[in-house]
Design a protein around this motif. Structure first.
Motif, PDB file in Angstrom:
ATOM      1  N   ARG A 176       0.849  -1.197   0.000  1.00 27.26           N
ATOM      2  CA  ARG A 176       0.000   0.000   0.000  1.00 27.26           C
ATOM      3  C   ARG A 176       0.881   1.241   0.000  1.00 27.26           C
ATOM      4  O   ARG A 176       1.801   1.353   0.806  1.00 27.26           O
ATOM      5  CB  ARG A 176      -0.915   0.028   1.230  1.00 27.26           C
ATOM      6  N   THR A 178       0.557   5.480   0.151  1.00 24.89           N
ATOM      7  CA  THR A 178      -0.219   6.707   0.295  1.00 24.89           C
ATOM      8  C   THR A 178       0.664   7.859  -0.150  1.00 24.89           C
ATOM      9  O   THR A 178       1.706   8.118   0.451  1.00 24.89           O
ATOM     10  CB  THR A 178      -0.671   6.931   1.747  1.00 24.89           C
ATOM     11  N   ASP A 209      -3.389   5.374  -2.758  1.00 21.86           N
ATOM     12  CA  ASP A 209      -4.349   6.417  -2.442  1.00 21.86           C
ATOM     13  C   ASP A 209      -3.593   7.721  -2.217  1.00 21.86           C
ATOM     14  O   ASP A 209      -2.375   7.738  -2.066  1.00 21.86           O
ATOM     15  CB  ASP A 209      -5.240   6.054  -1.257  1.00 21.86           C
ATOM     16  N   PHE A 227      -1.511   3.404   7.556  1.00 24.55           N
ATOM     17  CA  PHE A 227      -0.461   3.654   6.575  1.00 24.55           C
ATOM     18  C   PHE A 227       0.522   2.489   6.479  1.00 24.55           C
ATOM     19  O   PHE A 227       0.812   1.822   7.467  1.00 24.55           O
ATOM     20  CB  PHE A 227       0.321   4.921   6.945  1.00 24.55           C
TER      21      PHE A 227
END
Length: 363
Positions: A176, A178, A209, A227
């Protein structure tokens, strides 16, 4: 393998020495044959050589396999024409270091060190990937009695290369990313967001994102587990990574790596030179030792040795020999000695396991 040591100013020499002793122990026990070379940078280099990054330091760093840095700066050079920090900025430029990696995690069992409630801090593990050579830190500067400006500039190429670092790092974590910006206000952030989205298409296995920097600052203290990898421009990354360090318990715990494409990286704790406690044997050496672990893994490819050093550091942080910022009363040298004692114990256990396995194969 050649490791250049740049102890620098303030508490830099004290914490760097403790990290060096850990690396020497690993070198001796694991047959790594490290060669250490110490050079000047920052304020001490100004005093000795008239400039914050002498040519001899540049030459040694260019030829190194990895570089371990302490800290630079202090009030002694506040009025100097050349600032100590200019040496670090120049070193990054010379070596082409454009990405700064700052991992921060709350160690299981040490949630009480965080200022956040344990249930919020528990399990937080964030890697900040900060662009290092662009933005307002490096833009044209103007200053008069009435007006001042710092130009913030980014190119697509600068954003692309640091974005690739973040997405590749995420593949080895929770996949992931951010991306942090201020695209509702800043033109550089609009370019940043478009470019990151373009890079993300090459990593379909990694979720992306976006978050405005003010929202990210708030979310870090409310939901840090939200996060995985934070990707950000220079100034935003500087601020957010310091915020994240406090969540982990102390700014004295955190390490960083500045990397580029193929050359030696610079590994350093994220704390400053702390001149108020310099020379008093009070500093926390954990950030420097954690930086040595990053040097082993990210700089030299020695993942096994890095894991052993990190495990010994975690063992020490769960113990009772702790510096004042962690709630104890141990000196910098005593904390370093405790980490090396636990490192030696882990190395002995590993060697005993290897001997046992070899003996069993003999039957």
């Amino acid at each position: 393998m050649k490791i250049v040591l740049l102890p620098g100013d303030g508490i830099g020499p004290e914490v760097t020495q403790q990290a060096r002793l850990c690396l020497e122990l690993l070198s001796d026990r694991c047959g790594l044959n490290f060669v250490f070379e110490e050079r000047s940078i920052g304020g001490i280099a100004i005093d000795r050589h008239g400039k914050p990054l002498p040519q001899a330091t540049i030459g040694a760093c260019v030829e190194a396999d990895a570089i371990l840095l302490g800290a630079v700066g202090g009030p002694a050079w506040d009025s100097a024409k050349l600032r100590p920090e200019m040496g670090l900025l120049e070193l990054r430029a010379v070596l082409g270091l454009y990405a700064n990696l700052r991992p921060a995690r709350v160690i299981k069992g040490l949630e009480h060190l965080s200022p956040l409630r344990p249930e919020i801090a528990e399990g937080a593990d964030v890697l900040v990937v900060r662009e290092l050579t662009g933005g307002s830190y490096f833009g044209e500067k103007k200053l008069s009695d009435c007006v001042a400006s710092d130009l913030c500039t980014y190119t697509r190429a600068e954003v692309e290369r640091v974005a690739h670092v973040a997405f590749k790092a995420a593949r080895g974590r929770s996949k992931r990313v951010t991306s942090v910006d201020k695209a509702n206000v800043l033109a550089t952030s609009k370019l940043w967001r478009r470019t990151v989205e373009d890079v993300a298409r090459g990593y379909p296995d990694v979720a992306l994102d976006h978050m405005y920097v003010d929202s990210a600052a708030m979310a870090l203290v409310m939901h840090p587990r939200r996060f995985d990898v934070l990707l950000t421009e220079n100034m935003f990354g500087d601020i957010l990574s310091d915020e994240m360090s406090v969540i982990a318990g102390s700014i004295g715990l955190l390490a960083s790596a500045s990397i580029g494409d193929g050359g030696p990286g610079v590994f350093e704790p994220i704390h400053g030179s702390a001149p108020d406690i310099a020379g008093k044997d009070l500093a926390n050496p954990c950030g420097a030792i954690a930086s040595a672990a990053m040097l082993l893994e990210d700089g030299l490819g020695l993942t096994g040795e890095a894991a052993i050093l990190r495990a010994a550091l975690d063992d020490a942080l769960r113990g009772t020999v702790l510096t004042a910022d962690l709630g104890g009363d141990a000196s910098c040298s005593a904390m370093g000695a405790e980490i090396r004692r636990l490192l030696d114990a882990r190395l002995a256990a590993r060697d005993a396991h290897v001997d046992l396995m070899s003996s069993n194969r003999g039957f």
